[in-house]
Enzyme design. Sequence first.
Site, short mmCIF file in Angstrom:
data_model
loop_
_atom_site.label_atom_id
_atom_site.label_comp_id
_atom_site.label_asym_id
_atom_site.label_seq_id
_atom_site.Cartn_x
_atom_site.Cartn_y
_atom_site.Cartn_z
N ASP A 292 24.08 8.65 -10.88
CA ASP A 292 24.87 8.74 -9.67
C ASP A 292 24.13 7.95 -8.57
O ASP A 292 22.93 7.72 -8.68
CB ASP A 292 25.01 10.21 -9.26
CG ASP A 292 25.88 10.40 -8.04
OD1 ASP A 292 26.85 9.66 -7.89
OD2 ASP A 292 25.56 11.30 -7.25
N ASP B 200 24.33 15.15 -8.80
CA ASP B 200 24.05 16.33 -8.00
C ASP B 200 25.31 17.04 -7.51
O ASP B 200 25.23 18.12 -6.96
CB ASP B 200 23.17 15.99 -6.80
CG ASP B 200 23.81 14.93 -5.90
OD1 ASP B 200 24.90 14.44 -6.24
OD2 ASP B 200 23.20 14.60 -4.87
N ASP C 157 29.98 15.35 -10.77
CA ASP C 157 29.11 14.91 -11.86
C ASP C 157 29.08 15.89 -13.04
O ASP C 157 28.61 15.54 -14.12
CB ASP C 157 27.67 14.74 -11.35
CG ASP C 157 27.56 13.72 -10.25
OD1 ASP C 157 28.14 12.64 -10.40
OD2 ASP C 157 26.91 14.01 -9.23
#
Length: 917
Positions: free
Chosen positions: A338, A647, A651
């Site tokens: 990410d 996080d 995700d």
Amino acid sequence: MQRDDSVTNAALPSAPWHALSPQDVYARLETSANGLAAAEVAARQQRYGRNLLPAKPPPKLWLVILHQFANSLIYILLIAGAVTLVIGDFKDAAFIFGVVILNAIFGTYQEWRAEQNAYALQSLLKIRSRVRRGGETLSVSAEDLVPGDIVLLESGDKVAADIRLTQVASLGVDEALLTGESMPIAKSTSPLAEATPVSDRLNMVFAGSLVVTGRGMGVVVDTGTRTEVGRIAQSLIEVASAKPPLLTRMERFSHQVGLVILGCSCLLGVVSALQGLPVREVFLAMAGLAVAAIPEGLPIALTVALSIATARMATRKVIARRLVAVESLGSCTVIASDKTGTLTLNEQTAQLIVTPDGQRLEASGQGYSGEGEVAAAGGKPLSEAQRASLLRLGRASILCNEGALTRQDGGWRHSGDAMDVALLALGYKLGLSPEAERQAHPLLAEIPFESERRYAAVAYRVGDQTQAAVKGAAEVVAGFCQTMQTAQGEQPLARERVIQQADALAAEGYRVLAIAHGVIETPFETPADLEKIDSLTLVGLVGFIDPLRPEVKDAVAQAQRAGVKVIMITGDHPLTALAIARELGLAQTKAQTVTGAELAAVPREQLQAWLGERPQTRVFARVTPDQKLAIVDALVARGEVVAVTGDGVNDAPALNRANIGVAMGSGTDVAKEAAQIIVTDDNFASIVAGIEEGRYAYANIRKVTWFLISTGAAALILVSGTVALALPMPLSAVQWLWLNLVTNGIQDVALAFEAGEPGAMRQPPRDPNEGIFDRRMVTLVLLGGGTMAVLCLGLWVYLMQVGVEITAARNILLAFFTLIQFFYVLACRSETASAFAISWRRNPALIGGALTALAIHILSMNWSVTQATLRVEPLSADKWLGLGALATSVFIVIETYKRWQRVGQERALAQENSTAA
């Protein structure tokens, strides 16, 4: 699938809510701006259920216990135990079954602990909401919301359902946990195109997001599993995680070893029967061979090796929630990271100021902190003209600002819109005090930022003058200006050049705000008069970026040197993502970037092949959670071992699906529960450190496996040799179990403490299809096992020829085998390096464990209980010395082979270098 009983039990109304007008939404949901009547709320709660999410139950304890027996080696041990029980050897049978039960208890404890999950998704909805029902404003539990409820939102509220907005006033919402967008989204109410992706639905707010600024009102359109968060919750239940590489390798290994042992046992039985042995002796021989060859201590040794690696990882800020995740991280071939909060700080920073005449000024410092300074390009000091211009820009940025940034308790506290906070930080770096500036310049009127307007403006008093400050999109702010600030003073505004400068900054990945300031020459009476201003001076463009974490660039480079491909998957804008990727060295051109719109045009079943045609892709931008999951699916299907970092709630499905899910410690509970590994310091470099520890762990697993399987190979060859020579069985089943579990068991556990060998991060990742038994391992096992077998068989033949009684001979052979293992484990410290080249300080537990194992066996020979169980007795000192001298042979053979291998590799490398020269 298990579900909460209160989860939606009837179909909810369905429509492209973002594409409808507020009036159409009211009509579809049969509600109004005054809200639902109490009776209608009760009816809808009965019809649609409560606003809850599904929960996946933990596994039943009996299933966890049963799982411990799902192993081909355990099957063979159970058969061996049953055979010894049937033929009346109750002592050996009890010992065998005891070993199986002990292994099951140990495995159940570890797995049961790992499977106890908290369901953090539910906590997202355990909040209260202000609603309008029957014309009255009430505070209700989020669980009680129903489609058609009118919800009132203000700064600080957590959104409890998916809501179509009908009214907004400077409403800004943080949706990073769903979209990966690092900036709060300015909301509006206008209908949008039906094909608009979730990340661009400006007239919607979604469950789990946070209101940062302003106020709003909207109608609940989806609850429970129908919300965006609900769909993610559903996918976490329905999507199976990819199997960890170690489990795949060990299952394949166990199956292969089991087939070999079963085949050898059957062959031994046939040969023994043909030799005329009684049926009882035939079955005893077969059971003895099975028990001898099976590495009973391997499961425990593997658990210990992974536990040690887990503890070592924890010291490097990496927490493994499941033991096998340790080795899995070391096996990864791709890190799908990410961006927001993982590679970057998730704190907007005013990093660049461009004056209207093209001068670029740089602000140091990162994130929401007033520490730093502004300098000309290259770190050159500012001229007086530049400083005066910057003070005008800084003052205007502070006054046209709804944020707060103050120093408290040695740190910085902030609130409000991220861009506003970043501008306040810039003001501090210019030497201005936001509090003092606001007190000295009381506001007369203001126009808050709205997404439709794309600007904010304030008017304030300075002496006898009325002045104004405006910030917003460059093309909009330019409409308020007649002049621009340059090094030569104020000059007529070059509108097209300014807009080109803003576009160029955006292409570099910056978010851009233009700042204007000046005296209001026209009469000023109401806030509406601010909209008529056209005499201001454009003082500069400010470029904002969510900066890289300081350590990330080096960590990415280290991962790449280790042969691990790093890709970025984000919901952020493609230009912003590409700018970060360029800074990291991940990508350089747009050709290496794929957008969510491009992915949407590819059927999911074709995505694997489509990505295979684009191996250069390193950035996936503007992707939805479903698309991120599809990307991970495709990578796993292509044979990659994928570690996904993240996080946010968005995700979670990909974290759950990946071979290794890696959550940030400051991330959402949802992400942590979906992941197998948690990085407590949010440091991408810690992930790379975890890869290194994972590689060390796998190397130790190989060493333990080499050590134990060599014993099994020696047992197979030894027993086969005795049968071929028509000699009695060399050891009983209980003695083999003692050797495998007690003496070997202590040493293999000690071997698992071995520190990592240098160069682990200079090697490419292992082939995901590579088994434990590669060519080197097979050679070492055959060489070590063969040497041990030849030595033991020679001793056994000698003892039989000189007429030593069978029990006494077995006692001598068991002691000899124990001594062989003592020296052999020292050679197993490295597959390539000499034992003499490895410092004992790197694993003091090994020498201690080897001496302890030898001492325990000597004690067993002198204690009446073990004497009777194992049928052993003490040996004289001269016999111990003679056996010890002979046992060193296996150490000499292995060390000689490793030396021969090193010399060959050095010659090959020298020849290769000579050819290249």
